[in-house]
Design an enzyme around this catalytic site. Structure first.
Site, short mmCIF file in Angstrom:
data_model
loop_
_atom_site.label_atom_id
_atom_site.label_comp_id
_atom_site.label_asym_id
_atom_site.label_seq_id
_atom_site.Cartn_x
_atom_site.Cartn_y
_atom_site.Cartn_z
N ARG A 12 26.60 23.29 34.72
CA ARG A 12 26.06 24.57 35.18
C ARG A 12 25.48 25.31 33.98
NH1 ARG A 12 31.10 27.27 37.97
NH2 ARG A 12 29.62 28.99 38.31
N SER A 14 25.55 28.59 33.28
CA SER A 14 26.14 29.88 32.93
C SER A 14 26.63 29.84 31.49
CB SER A 14 27.32 30.20 33.86
OG SER A 14 28.42 29.36 33.57
N LYS A 83 39.26 23.61 38.72
CA LYS A 83 39.48 24.55 39.83
C LYS A 83 38.24 24.67 40.72
CE LYS A 83 38.19 28.79 37.34
NZ LYS A 83 37.02 29.06 38.19
N THR A 129 37.12 41.34 42.54
CA THR A 129 37.43 39.91 42.66
C THR A 129 37.00 39.42 44.03
OG1 THR A 129 39.13 38.18 42.59
CG2 THR A 129 39.79 40.33 43.48
N SER A 131 38.19 36.31 44.83
CA SER A 131 39.17 35.24 44.99
C SER A 131 40.15 35.57 46.10
CB SER A 131 39.93 35.03 43.67
OG SER A 131 41.12 34.31 43.87
N ARG A 133 42.78 33.96 46.68
CA ARG A 133 44.10 33.77 46.07
C ARG A 133 44.58 35.06 45.43
NH1 ARG A 133 45.35 33.16 40.79
NH2 ARG A 133 43.13 33.10 40.31
N ARG A 134 43.72 35.69 44.63
CA ARG A 134 44.09 36.94 43.98
C ARG A 134 44.27 38.07 44.99
NH1 ARG A 134 39.48 35.81 39.57
NH2 ARG A 134 40.72 34.77 37.93
N GLY A 152 29.89 36.07 40.53
CA GLY A 152 29.08 35.96 39.32
C GLY A 152 29.93 35.47 38.17
N ASN A 153 29.28 35.00 37.09
CA ASN A 153 30.06 34.53 35.95
C ASN A 153 30.76 35.69 35.26
OD1 ASN A 153 28.26 35.65 33.82
ND2 ASN A 153 26.79 34.16 34.62
N ARG A 157 30.30 39.82 35.62
CA ARG A 157 31.33 40.69 36.19
C ARG A 157 31.70 41.82 35.23
NH1 ARG A 157 35.41 36.79 39.73
NH2 ARG A 157 33.92 35.11 40.01
N CYS A 244 37.86 26.71 50.96
CA CYS A 244 37.60 27.75 49.97
C CYS A 244 38.14 29.12 50.37
CB CYS A 244 36.11 27.85 49.66
SG CYS A 244 35.12 28.42 51.06
#
Length: 311
Positions: A12, A14, A83, A129, A131, A133-134, A152-153, A157, A244
């Site tokens: 990638r 980024s 991940k 975030t 995510s 998960r978060r 975004g990377n 962020r 996801c």
């Protein structure tokens, strides 16, 4: 062993991804002096799309174009964050993991311009975030905080935080270290406070499986502990068939005496239900450990929980 003269590395584009490639290039040069490397950057669907990843193939959105360049012969080696690699499906036919690099920090970090810790943040603080998960874990532990979608990377962020689009961020410690920005970290969260994603902190090197020269050349970069831990974690995710939008977290740990453990959690998106499993391998191989922990979660109802989440 015959070492190729040139290895083309696809990644990638980024800043973080390119920093990861530079780590691999330096390691390869140290291992094989005289070997030349060349970077083949690609922009993935996941990099272009700032919405819900479930609408663009989930985590596969970050790997599809990289895989395509490898299979088309446009590159010889791919560098991935584990991940970001889907575990609910096999690797693309004809490719293999040649090595897992030594694991970096698996923990999450809070970035708050005012220097407050997670427990000090006032009600209504906006945490940037995307995510699941978060978000699920924050909903369970700090329900007075508000999660606002932010993709975004890491560099992007941080820019959004500075622009006022959120009051604080949750980012991976390893990612901030890779882009040279550990200075922005306010608090490093323990895995007990914020359980990490499957594959956290591990870089994987993927090659065409029949390209033995390249496989042999890069396999020396592999770390045995990272291989065992990653194998257990990815088997867990494979058996759970998490997508996801599934709030799944977990990490394996290889001890100095060789023992391997795996802790994993499955959440509802609102954090109100949390399934836990934790086992030691003993005589089990890593893949069997991953399967055993997944089965323990399935017995608690993980299948219904995961399938009930839209994706």
């Amino acid at each position: 062993m015959t070492v190729p003269e040139l290895i083309r590395i696809v990644s990638r584009s980024s800043p973080m991804a390119l920093a990861q490639v530079e780590r691999v290039r330096a390691a390869l040069t140290a291992l094989h002096p005289g070997l030349r490397t060349e970077v083949v950057p690609v922009v993935t669907t996941g990099d272009r799309w700032m919405g819900d990843l479930a609408q663009v193939e989930g985590k596969g959105a970050f790997t599809k174009e990289v895989d395509a360049a490898l299979l088309a012969g446009e590159a010889d080696l791919a560098v991935h964050c584990v991940k970001d690699i889907p575990a609910d499906r096999p690797l693309p036919a004809g490719t293999t993991f040649a090595a897992f690099l030594e694991r970096d920090d698996i923990r999450d970090a809070l970035v708050h311009p005012g220097g407050l810790t997670l427990d000090e943040l006032p009600a209504g603080t906006r945490i940037g975030t995307s995510s699941v998960r978060r978000t699920a874990q924050l909903a369970a532990s700090h329900p007075h905080l508000e999660c606002v979608p932010m993709r975004g990377n890491a560099n992007r962020r941080l820019e959004k935080l500075h622009a006022g689009e959120a009051d604080a961020l949750l980012l991976a410690v390893s990612g901030l270290e890779r882009i040279g920005r550990p200075d922005v970290i306010t608090q490093v969260l323990s895995p007990e406070t914020m359980c990490p994603p499957i594959g956290a902190g591990v870089l994987a090197l993927q090659c065409r499986e029949h390209d033995t020269e390249v496989v042999d050349a890069v396999s020396g970069l592999g770390d045995p502990d990272a291989h065992r831990e990653t194998t257990a974690e990815r088997m867990l995710l494979h058996v759970l068939q998490g997508h996801c939008n599934s709030p799944i977290a977990g990490y394996a740990r290889a001890e100095r005496n060789g023992d391997l453990s795996l802790r994993a959690k499955v959440f509802t998106p609102d954090g109100k239900t949390v399934l836990n499993a934790h086992e030691w391998a003993g005589p089990l191989d890593p893949a069997t450990l991953g399967t055993s922990v997944a089965v323990a979660l399935l017995r608690q109802g993980a299948r219904d929980l995961i399938d009930s989440i839209a994706h």
